[in-house]
Design an enzyme around this catalytic site. Structure first.
Site, PDB file in Angstrom:
ATOM      1  CB  THR A 157      -9.829  20.670  30.727  1.00 30.71           C
ATOM      2  OG1 THR A 157     -10.036  22.078  30.914  1.00 30.71           O
ATOM      3  CG2 THR A 157      -9.469  20.016  32.065  1.00 30.71           C
ATOM      4  CG  ASP A 170      -5.051  29.633  29.501  1.00 27.46           C
ATOM      5  OD1 ASP A 170      -4.190  28.748  29.381  1.00 27.46           O
ATOM      6  OD2 ASP A 170      -5.014  30.707  28.863  1.00 27.46           O
ATOM      7  N   GLY A 212      12.355  28.993  26.545  1.00 26.53           N
ATOM      8  CA  GLY A 212      12.518  27.754  27.279  1.00 26.53           C
ATOM      9  C   GLY A 212      13.019  27.913  28.698  1.00 26.53           C
ATOM     10  CG  ASN A 260      -0.375  25.776  30.108  1.00 28.23           C
ATOM     11  OD1 ASN A 260       0.688  25.903  29.498  1.00 28.23           O
ATOM     12  ND2 ASN A 260      -1.251  26.762  30.221  1.00 28.23           N
ATOM     13  CG  ASN A 306       8.443  27.866  33.122  1.00 30.54           C
ATOM     14  OD1 ASN A 306       8.536  27.774  34.343  1.00 30.54           O
ATOM     15  ND2 ASN A 306       7.776  28.851  32.541  1.00 30.54           N
ATOM     16  CG  LEU A 327      -2.650  21.794  22.888  1.00 28.38           C
ATOM     17  CD1 LEU A 327      -2.182  21.217  24.207  1.00 28.38           C
ATOM     18  CD2 LEU A 327      -1.787  21.288  21.743  1.00 28.38           C
ATOM     19  NE  ARG A 385      -6.314  26.563  16.312  1.00 27.93           N
ATOM     20  CZ  ARG A 385      -5.254  27.230  16.781  1.00 27.93           C
ATOM     21  NH1 ARG A 385      -4.257  26.563  17.314  1.00 27.93           N
ATOM     22  NH2 ARG A 385      -5.213  28.552  16.707  1.00 27.93           N
ATOM     23  CG  MET A 444       3.532  30.783  22.366  1.00 27.45           C
ATOM     24  SD  MET A 444       2.778  31.174  23.966  1.00 27.45           S
ATOM     25  CE  MET A 444       1.719  32.531  23.475  1.00 27.45           C
ATOM     26  CG  HIS A 451      -2.237  31.206  32.052  1.00 24.78           C
ATOM     27  ND1 HIS A 451      -2.203  31.405  30.692  1.00 24.78           N
ATOM     28  CD2 HIS A 451      -2.922  32.249  32.579  1.00 24.78           C
ATOM     29  CE1 HIS A 451      -2.854  32.531  30.406  1.00 24.78           C
ATOM     30  NE2 HIS A 451      -3.290  33.059  31.529  1.00 24.78           N
TER      31      HIS A 451
END
Length: 220
Positions: A142, A146, A13, A108, A15, A94, A66, A91, A110
């Site tokens: 999207t 990534d 955590g 996000n 960020n 989606l 998922r 991790m 990356h």
């Protein structure tokens, strides 16, 4: 009204901490309304609780696929009516319905110079490839892993003596902890938006992601 921010994490955590500090000191016009993790052992949960931020653990192991997990995750998030959903070391890949539900408000960070090195193990891959530059990217999420439009990237030179660990630490400290709060500040105040599949920044579409030179003084 300040933006309601939900943060999704799976680990330390760091960020998340940078975002929380930026909200607390007014650099981001927002407040973290919930921190959600798919891992009960995520260290970032302890930090969030210490700061008085509501936390929820939603283990992916409790769901058969998922799709069902993401439906449950959406239900948790929507109870808090987030204006922004920030993936901060979450991790999980989606599903398209989740991404569509939060389109334009799902960010996000990356740890690579996208489109180079999508996916995992980016620091190791940068070293193996002999990259002379490496860094991190904040992008809209999207359906393509990534692959969403990039808002801001930060670059640094790879040193001959760098290991995977030292490179990861430098990218985190010198780039990630600066560019993610900055991107969220822009989104919260309406400076940046997802517009027809592209990034609009202060009224113009970006042909390339912004760089470290675009950081406001408070984020440098």
């Amino acid at each position: 009204m300040s933006a309601a921010i939900a943060v999704l994490i799976s680990g330390r955590g760091r960020n998340l901490q940078a975002i929380a500090r930026a909200c607390a000191d007014g650099r981001v016009d927002g407040r973290i309304v919930v921190v959600v993790s798919n891992r009960v052992e995520a260290d970032g949960l302890r930090y969030a609780r210490q700061q008085g931020i509501e936390t929820t653990v939603l283990s992916h192991r409790d769901y058969p696929d998922r799709e069902s997990y993401d439906r449950a995750l959406m239900a948790v998030l929507d109870r808090h009516a987030p204006d922004v959903v920030a993936l901060a070391g979450f991790m999980r890949i989606l599903t398209p319905p989740f991404v569509a539900h939060y389109r334009g408000r799902l960010l996000n960070i990356h740890p690579s110079l996208l489109p180079r090195h999508p996916g995992l193990d980016t620091h190791r891959r940068a070293l193996v490839a002999g990259d002379v530059e490496h860094g991190a990217t904040v992008h809209f999420v999207t359906e393509q892993l990534d692959g969403g439009p990039a808002i801001i990237q930060g670059k640094l030179n790879v040193h001959a003596q760098d290991t995977e660990a030292t490179l990861a630490e430098r990218v985190m400290n010198e780039i990630e902890l600066k560019i993610y709060p900055q991107a969220l500040a822009w989104l919260a105040r309406g400076d940046v938006a997802l517009d027809d599949g592209a990034v609009r920044f202060r009224g113009r579409h970006l042909d390339a992601p912004l760089g470290l030179d675009a950081l406001e003084a408070a984020f440098r």
